[in-house]
Design a protein around this motif. Structure first.
Motif, PDB file in Angstrom:
ATOM      1  N   UNK A 144       0.906  -1.083   0.208  1.00 31.01           N
ATOM      2  CA  UNK A 144       0.063   0.080   0.039  1.00 31.01           C
ATOM      3  C   UNK A 144       0.994   1.342  -0.080  1.00 31.01           C
ATOM      4  N   UNK A 145       1.929   1.360   0.994  1.00 31.63           N
ATOM      5  CA  UNK A 145       2.776   2.398   0.904  1.00 31.63           C
ATOM      6  C   UNK A 145       3.290   2.782  -0.427  1.00 31.63           C
ATOM      7  N   UNK A 146       4.045   1.718  -1.024  1.00 32.53           N
ATOM      8  CA  UNK A 146       4.815   1.963  -2.118  1.00 32.53           C
ATOM      9  C   UNK A 146       3.707   2.322  -3.202  1.00 32.53           C
ATOM     10  N   UNK A 147       2.540   1.856  -3.419  1.00 34.36           N
ATOM     11  CA  UNK A 147       1.744   2.250  -4.487  1.00 34.36           C
ATOM     12  C   UNK A 147       1.190   3.739  -4.154  1.00 34.36           C
ATOM     13  N   UNK A 148       0.776   3.933  -2.901  1.00 32.58           N
ATOM     14  CA  UNK A 148       0.343   5.390  -2.619  1.00 32.58           C
ATOM     15  C   UNK A 148       1.399   6.371  -2.922  1.00 32.58           C
ATOM     16  N   UNK A 149       2.578   6.139  -2.397  1.00 30.08           N
ATOM     17  CA  UNK A 149       3.717   7.134  -2.845  1.00 30.08           C
ATOM     18  C   UNK A 149       3.851   7.469  -4.149  1.00 30.08           C
ATOM     19  N   UNK A 150       3.778   6.323  -5.136  1.00 30.00           N
ATOM     20  CA  UNK A 150       4.046   6.542  -6.377  1.00 30.00           C
ATOM     21  C   UNK A 150       2.856   7.350  -6.986  1.00 30.00           C
ATOM     22  N   UNK A 151       1.671   6.616  -6.952  1.00 27.87           N
ATOM     23  CA  UNK A 151       0.486   7.241  -7.469  1.00 27.87           C
ATOM     24  C   UNK A 151       0.188   8.653  -6.968  1.00 27.87           C
ATOM     25  N   UNK A 152       0.473   8.859  -5.826  1.00 30.37           N
ATOM     26  CA  UNK A 152      -0.140  10.348  -5.200  1.00 30.37           C
ATOM     27  C   UNK A 152       1.116  11.354  -5.634  1.00 30.37           C
TER      28      UNK A 152
END
Lengths: 284, 314
Positions: free
Chosen positions: A89-97
């Motif tokens: 979750x943290x990796x995806x959130x950092x990238x997309x946001x």
């Protein structure tokens, strides 16, 4: 009440500082007392844990509850599940946001204002607000009782986009302009100039996303029934309670679930506070 | 934008002028910008917008949990909801909880931040102590306090020499929930306040000192006004979070609605209707009602904020 303050003092103690420090220690004691009691309970035997009247320190110290907890086996699965979910979750959130925050802050495209408005409206939607329709959506996608189902719905936090959008607006345009003149494209500028500049903000967003995801109870609770797939908070709350509460074990499990984040915070707290200040969250 | 954190805020004039040149670059416009936001928008559409639309549709049907054979029944669910005393009760509990928690959090977080900010030694220690409960999962914090509030074996009654049936008496259950929530969540707002305090420029205080202002006057005339924006943010975030209270309530009440249903919150009621009674259509209808309430609160805040900035601008 002793004050466990490291004494590397340069300035002498003033009466005011002494009063404040004693006050700080007293308040801290209140904040830590429940945790201390949980810890002591976990070191009692189950019978001593429920003794009336209760007492702080175990009469007989024992790690029986911790051993029993580890022996049941589930807890290691839950730990791994929590780790997988939170890291993803943290990796995806950092990238997309980060990408979206930058896109909204610094690029132009058709429909930007409308889309931005849509994202802002997303600030009001959470699994708590629209849990049931979200569940049926995830059900349609065949993601109930899967890692995907636990992870992906946590990966669209409008709040994080908004925080980074605010931050990117504050990055001096001159830096980007210079790179454009040197022939760099948008993506290059983003990854080689903007991202390194925003490290403190990204760290804050990442840490808070990780905390929220590690501690998330409601969504994993809705989307998983399989104890093998549960995360730490869920396993402890739902499975352990259903056996009839064994308090010493429950406290040991709770501390195990809480410990990783406490360790992370101890190491990163300076960055966290700096990050909060840096995102502009604290001062806009 | 001209308060504490404005070191980081863009200089408006410069940004505007440079903006036009960037926007005018050929080929750097739509495509690139579109691709930047596309991944987020994909996830956002699937897991926020679509469920919202689907919720609106389901709320007009009598769908059950399997999602098959739903019939369109118009506004019947909404009509039923407005006459449903349990829904109003649940809404009342969430609202009451919010009213109790929000002011306490704001005041407590501010006091803790002032304390931690003004003690010169061991900054990291105070930060850790006040923030550490927030690092616990909601279920762990809930279990811990369920245990602390246990009338016979719990520490709360023992320490204060009470004999209070905290979790089994309707007149105390909500209070117990509020106390647990304060302890568990105040750390987050504390951290926001602390960061805001640290970004107030020191020269303001020095100037005030030269003018002979005492510590109390400096707090009233510099600190409090400088913290107005962060207070607004803390209150807004806390209202939205508190209206959505669920975790600690169900954990502390053993997944039930509390004594005499006194702590059944709105989220809990939605989920009960959806997953326990399998009435997905009805649950969606009350979810939409809840969404409208949350949106109204958020819009009211924006409206108040706009009025205030306009006033300040004059």
């Amino acid at each position: 009440m002793t004050t466990a303050v490291p004494v590397k003092s340069r300035r002498p103690w003033t009466p005011g500082q002494i009063v404040l420090t004693v006050l700080g220690a007293a308040v801290s004691a209140v904040f830590l007392a429940p945790l201390a009691w949980g810890l002591f309970t976990s070191l009692k035997s189950e019978t001593e844990a429920v003794a009336v009247p209760t007492h702080w320190l175990p009469e007989r110290w024992t790690v029986q509850a911790w051993k029993a907890l580890l022996a049941t086996g589930n807890i290691t699965d839950w730990f791994v599940n929590s780790l997988v979910v939170s890291v993803c979750v943290t990796s995806v959130v950092l990238l997309v946001s980060a990408l979206a925050g930058y896109g909204f802050a610094r690029t132009e495209f058709r429909g930007k204002a409308v889309l931005m408005g849509l994202v802002m409206s997303g600030l009001m939607v959470s699994p708590a607000v629209l849990g049931v329709p979200l569940f049926t959506t995830v059900q349609q996608l065949g993601m109930v009782d899967t890692y995907w189902g636990m992870i992906l719905p946590q990966c669209a936090p409008a709040a994080m986009v908004y925080i980074l959008y605010k931050f990117f607006q504050g990055v001096p345009r001159e830096l980007e302009e210079a790179a454009f003149i040197d022939g760099a494209g948008r993506w290059r500028v983003f990854f080689t100039i903007v991202v390194p500049l925003s490290r403190p903000s990204l760290a804050a967003v990442g840490i808070f996303t990780f905390i929220a995801s590690w501690n998330n109870f409601l969504w994993p609770y809705m989307v998983t029934n399989n104890p093998d797939l549960m995360t730490m908070p869920n396993g402890i709350a739902t499975v352990m309670n259903s056996y009839g509460i064994q308090w010493a074990q429950l406290m040991a499990g709770g501390l195990m679930a809480g410990l990783p984040l406490i360790v992370v915070f101890v190491f990163f707290q300076r960055q966290i506070v700096a990050g909060v200040a840096h995102t502009g969250l604290a001062g806009q | 934008m001209t308060t504490a954190g404005s070191v980081l805020a863009p200089t408006r004039a410069g940004a505007g002028a440079a903006g036009t040149t960037t926007a005018a670059r050929p080929g750097q416009g739509f495509q690139h910008g579109g691709w930047f936001v596309a991944p987020f928008l994909a996830l956002f559409s699937l897991f926020v917008i679509w469920p919202l639309l689907r919720g609106v549709y389901l709320s007009l049907t009598d769908a059950n949990i399997t999602g098959t054979g739903e019939r369109f029944i118009g506004l019947d669910n909404y009509r039923e909801a407005l006459d449903d005393p349990l829904m109003w009760d649940a809404l009342g509990h969430s609202a009451y909880f919010t009213l109790l928690v929000v002011p306490c959090i704001a005041v407590l977080a501010f006091l803790l931040a002032m304390l931690a900010h003004h003690i010169e030694r061991g900054q990291w220690l105070w930060r850790l102590c006040f923030f550490v409960p927030f690092l616990l999962p909601s279920t762990v914090a809930g279990n811990l306090w369920q245990w602390l509030f246990n009338p016979g074996t719990g520490m709360v009654n023992h320490v204060f020499g009470l004999d209070t049936p905290w979790l089994t008496d309707a007149s105390y259950a909500m209070l117990a929930l509020v106390i647990e929530t304060l302890w568990w969540t105040v750390g987050f707002s504390f951290l926001l306040y602390l960061a805001a305090l640290q970004s107030i420029p020191a020269h303001l205080y020095e100037a005030a000192k030269l003018d002979g202002a005492g510590a109390w006057q400096r707090t009233i005339h510099i600190t409090l006004p400088m913290l107005r924006t962060i207070t607004g943010l803390v209150i807004a975030l806390q209202i939205l979070a508190s209206l959505q209270v669920f975790d600690q309530a169900v954990v502390m009440m053993d997944f039930g609605p509390g004594p005499e249903n006194s702590t059944r919150t709105f989220v809990q009621y939605t989920l009960e209707e959806g997953f326990t009674s399998y009435r997905v259509g009805y649950a969606s209808a009350i979810s939409i009602i809840f969404f409208v309430i949350i949106a109204a609160v958020a819009l009211a805040r924006m409206w108040l904020l706009r009025n205030r900035t306009e006033e300040a601008g004059r």
